[in-house]
Scaffold this motif. Structure first.
Motif: not given
Length: 152
Positions: A15-16, A18-20, A22-23, A26-27
């Protein structure tokens, strides 16, 4: 008891990650500078183009009616970066000379009937020859544009 703990740690780790990811994506894809994702981090952008105008090249052409005919030509050098701009400004007399040498005393009808693309290619070839003659490895500019062409 160890098995559920290991599974929980793996899920949290994924999850970490994947979230990293994505962030990060996206930025940088929404960046206002016109970048195109991660690939733009590894490519260098060439400097913006700037232009050096060489104005009022007056060339005498041959006329069949025994009256003088002239061509007024403006050429623009396309340069990128300060170093290329400085070298191109120093090369300007050679551009003027090569342009006059190419077109001077050519038949009016021949010059008038050339397309801009043909004239562009002939001028660029002449500039390359002049640069080689003067000891330059390459032209100090990227391209040329013909901004004015007036026949009289």
């Amino acid at each position: 008891m160890k098995k559920p703990l290991i599974i929980l740690l793996i899920v949290i780790l994924l999850a970490l990650i994947g979230g990293g990811g994505w962030w990060l994506m996206s930025h940088h894809t929404e960046d206002k500078k016109g970048t195109e994702g991660i690939g733009s981090w590894f490519t260098s952008k060439p400097p913006q183009a700037s232009f050096i105008e060489i104005k009022d090249l007056v060339i005498t052409l041959q006329a069949e009616e025994n009256r003088p005919r002239y061509l007024l030509l403006d050429v623009v050098l396309v340069v990128r970066g300060e170093e290329q701009s400085t070298q191109s400004q120093a090369f300007e007399p050679a551009v003027r000379s090569a342009t006059v040498a190419l077109l001077n005393n050519q038949p009016f009808d021949d010059v008038r009937s050339r397309t801009l693309l043909t004239l562009h290619d002939q001028l660029l070839k002449r500039y390359r020859d002049e640069a080689a003659h003067l000891g330059f490895q390459a032209l100090p500019f990227d391209d040329i544009m013909i901004s004015k062409m007036v026949f009289q």
